[in-house]
Design a protein around this motif. Structure first.
Motif, PDB file in Angstrom:
ATOM      1  N   PRO A 128       0.968  -1.013   0.125  1.00 39.92           N
ATOM      2  CA  PRO A 128       0.018   0.098  -0.048  1.00 39.92           C
ATOM      3  C   PRO A 128       0.755   1.225   0.615  1.00 39.92           C
ATOM      4  O   PRO A 128       1.800   1.465   0.680  1.00 39.92           O
ATOM      5  N   LYS A 129      -0.009   1.985  -0.947  1.00 38.94           N
ATOM      6  CA  LYS A 129       0.963   3.451  -0.781  1.00 38.94           C
ATOM      7  C   LYS A 129       1.386   3.804   0.730  1.00 38.94           C
ATOM      8  O   LYS A 129       2.380   4.736   0.709  1.00 38.94           O
ATOM      9  N   TRP A 130       0.594   3.837   0.864  1.00 43.02           N
ATOM     10  CA  TRP A 130       0.386   4.729   2.597  1.00 43.02           C
ATOM     11  C   TRP A 130       1.947   4.035   2.943  1.00 43.02           C
ATOM     12  O   TRP A 130       1.749   4.709   4.347  1.00 43.02           O
ATOM     13  N   MET A 131       2.071   2.727   3.355  1.00 41.27           N
ATOM     14  CA  MET A 131       2.927   2.275   4.723  1.00 41.27           C
ATOM     15  C   MET A 131       3.865   3.089   3.575  1.00 41.27           C
ATOM     16  O   MET A 131       5.116   3.299   4.868  1.00 41.27           O
ATOM     17  N   GLN A 132       4.123   2.508   2.774  1.00 45.94           N
ATOM     18  CA  GLN A 132       5.258   3.119   2.183  1.00 45.94           C
ATOM     19  C   GLN A 132       5.876   4.596   2.314  1.00 45.94           C
ATOM     20  O   GLN A 132       6.811   4.612   2.655  1.00 45.94           O
ATOM     21  N   LEU A 133       4.626   5.623   2.186  1.00 45.89           N
ATOM     22  CA  LEU A 133       5.218   7.170   2.271  1.00 45.89           C
ATOM     23  C   LEU A 133       5.213   7.318   4.081  1.00 45.89           C
ATOM     24  O   LEU A 133       5.796   7.555   4.497  1.00 45.89           O
ATOM     25  N   GLU A 134       4.475   6.384   4.592  1.00 45.89           N
ATOM     26  CA  GLU A 134       5.011   6.618   6.287  1.00 45.89           C
ATOM     27  C   GLU A 134       5.953   6.694   5.985  1.00 45.89           C
ATOM     28  O   GLU A 134       6.690   6.989   7.537  1.00 45.89           O
ATOM     29  N   LEU A 160       8.133   6.068   4.942  1.00 51.88           N
ATOM     30  CA  LEU A 160       9.808   7.026   3.689  1.00 51.88           C
ATOM     31  C   LEU A 160       9.987   8.217   4.836  1.00 51.88           C
ATOM     32  O   LEU A 160      10.767   8.600   5.582  1.00 51.88           O
ATOM     33  N   GLN A 161       8.295   9.146   5.041  1.00 53.92           N
ATOM     34  CA  GLN A 161       8.559  10.125   6.641  1.00 53.92           C
ATOM     35  C   GLN A 161       9.052   9.866   7.500  1.00 53.92           C
ATOM     36  O   GLN A 161       9.089  10.701   7.722  1.00 53.92           O
ATOM     37  N   SER A 162       8.951   8.532   8.044  1.00 56.49           N
ATOM     38  CA  SER A 162       9.399   8.980   9.210  1.00 56.49           C
ATOM     39  C   SER A 162      11.102   8.806   9.642  1.00 56.49           C
ATOM     40  O   SER A 162      11.261   9.274  10.114  1.00 56.49           O
ATOM     41  N   LEU A 176      16.395  14.356   9.406  1.00 57.65           N
ATOM     42  CA  LEU A 176      16.409  15.125   9.964  1.00 57.65           C
ATOM     43  C   LEU A 176      16.493  15.943  11.051  1.00 57.65           C
ATOM     44  O   LEU A 176      16.992  17.543  12.010  1.00 57.65           O
ATOM     45  N   LYS A 177      15.243  15.455  11.989  1.00 59.59           N
ATOM     46  CA  LYS A 177      15.796  15.737  13.683  1.00 59.59           C
ATOM     47  C   LYS A 177      17.149  15.749  14.112  1.00 59.59           C
ATOM     48  O   LYS A 177      18.115  16.970  14.780  1.00 59.59           O
ATOM     49  N   SER A 178      17.693  14.674  13.724  1.00 61.56           N
ATOM     50  CA  SER A 178      20.019  14.200  13.898  1.00 61.56           C
ATOM     51  C   SER A 178      20.191  15.154  13.595  1.00 61.56           C
ATOM     52  O   SER A 178      21.355  16.411  13.993  1.00 61.56           O
ATOM     53  N   VAL A 179      20.050  15.914  12.247  1.00 63.34           N
ATOM     54  CA  VAL A 179      20.901  17.034  11.582  1.00 63.34           C
ATOM     55  C   VAL A 179      20.660  18.500  12.337  1.00 63.34           C
ATOM     56  O   VAL A 179      21.503  18.652  12.620  1.00 63.34           O
ATOM     57  N   TYR A 180      19.437  18.917  12.782  1.00 64.91           N
ATOM     58  CA  TYR A 180      19.209  20.213  13.329  1.00 64.91           C
ATOM     59  C   TYR A 180      19.420  19.974  14.455  1.00 64.91           C
ATOM     60  O   TYR A 180      20.012  20.768  15.125  1.00 64.91           O
TER      61      TYR A 180
END
Lengths: 182, 201
Positions: A116-122, A124-126, A132-136
């Motif tokens: 399912p696309k939402w599984m892929q998107l979620e 990836l977003q996670s 990004l948190k580690s970068v900031y």
């Protein structure tokens, strides 16, 4: 052309094996008749040839071993069987390889179509948010989400919803919220 | 008996029956060339088998205008030379050649004559063993197989002049190895006797 002794020396093989042209052969023979040294030389050559007569006679008298034809036929059959087996092995390998490639291709296509696309998107977003948190954090940014330190784009990257300024935060004291509203 | 053209076409199509006919027709040439080049019957038989198998494998690539005899000799000579190069040394078999002996016995020769014949045969074989590969090949093809010098040049793919010069050198060398000289003396019966021996006037 008349032959001299030096020329005779170089062409004994051709004379003895009758490879000279007719005119040359006649001249050669004439010289030998006249020259006693070359006549003696010819006798030595005939002596040499006679030494090989036993071998030459044997070659004409003896038979080829009868097993040769049998062995050749057997070797040919063995060779053909081996060649056919190699062809069959190669064919089997080719078919197996093609089948494996097709299975891998089908599996990959099914995997891409069925998740399912939402599984892929979620997912990836996670992953993106964690990175990004580690970068900031490395940049020394204060991780105070309630104070709105991050701009809208950063919030979107971190997966934080923009806070409604009118709505009180859960952690703020009621007095501060009331003061702002008045 | 099939013509050479039919044999060539049959071999190109890898017909086993026609190939067997080809083997029977050329086996003498292959076997006795190998025998004289290698000096032993077992080696000659092995090499002959190898030669025919090589020809079977490459028969499909034969050109239609090929001269079979030359092709046969070329493959035979090359295979024999390969075998010779793999040997570390040439074994001089100083034992009586039984087949030759049988032939001589059939001629009802006396034991003394047989012994002398065997000794001569061994000397001649020993002299052949001391030739180089090329010298032996050219001599065997000319003297035992009866090929013309031009045919030998075609088989070995070398110039005709080289064949002539090499054959001359080979005969000179053989004469030296066998100690050929002529010294005629009167025998007791008044007949002149030609005696082999050391080189002399």
């Amino acid at each position: 052309m008349k032959f001299a002794c030096e020329q005779i020396q170089e062409r004994w093989a051709e004379y003895l094996y009758r490879e000279l042209d007719e005119p040359e052969l006649a001249q050669f023979a004439q010289h030998i008749q006249r020259c006693s040294i070359c006549r003696q030389e010819e006798a030595r050559w005939r002596n040499l040839f006679s030494r090989f007569d036993v071998m030459a006679t044997a070659d004409q008298t003896l038979e080829v071993p009868t097993e040769l034809v049998f062995r050749v036929n057997r070797q040919i059959h063995l060779y053909e069987d081996w060649a056919n087996e190699r062809v069959a092995q190669f064919r089997n390998w080719l078919v197996g390889s093609l089948a494996a490639c097709m299975m891998i291709a089908c599996t990959g296509w099914l995997a891409m179509e069925q998740i399912p696309k939402w599984m892929q998107l979620e997912g990836l977003q996670s992953l993106k948010g964690t990175y990004l948190k580690s970068v900031y954090m490395k940049r020394g940014l204060e991780m105070d989400m309630t104070k709105g330190v991050f701009n809208e784009m950063e919030k979107e990257d971190l997966g934080i919803a923009a806070r409604d300024p009118q709505k009180p935060a859960n952690d703020e004291p009621e007095t501060a919220a009331q003061e702002r509203s008045s | 008996m099939r013509s050479e053209q039919e044999l060539v076409l049959g071999m190109r199509s890898r017909d086993p029956g026609l190939f067997e006919e080809f083997v029977r027709r050329y086996q003498r040439r292959v076997y006795f060339t190998a025998l004289r080049l290698l000096g032993g019957r077992d080696d000659a038989l092995d090499v002959s088998q190898e030669v025919f198998l090589k020809m079977w494998r490459t028969a499909a690539d034969l050109k239609k205008d090929v001269i079979l005899e030359r092709w046969v000799y070329r493959v035979t000579v090359n295979t024999c030379i390969d075998r010779l190069r793999h040997r570390h040394r040439v074994e001089h078999r100083n034992v009586p050649d039984n087949l030759i002996l049988l032939t001589l016995v059939e001629r009802s020769m006396s034991p003394l004559e047989n012994a002398r014949m065997m000794e001569e045969l061994n000397e001649v074989k020993s002299a052949l063993d001391q030739l180089t590969e090329r010298q032996r090949t050219i001599f065997v093809l000319r003297h035992f197989q009866g090929l013309k010098l031009q045919e030998i040049a075609d088989v070995l793919e070398i110039p005709l002049g080289t064949v002539k010069a090499t054959l001359n050198q080979t005969l000179q060398k053989l004469r030296g190895l066998l100690g050929i000289s002529v010294s005629s003396t009167q025998g007791s019966d008044g007949q002149s006797v030609t005696r082999r021996g050391t080189k002399g006037p």
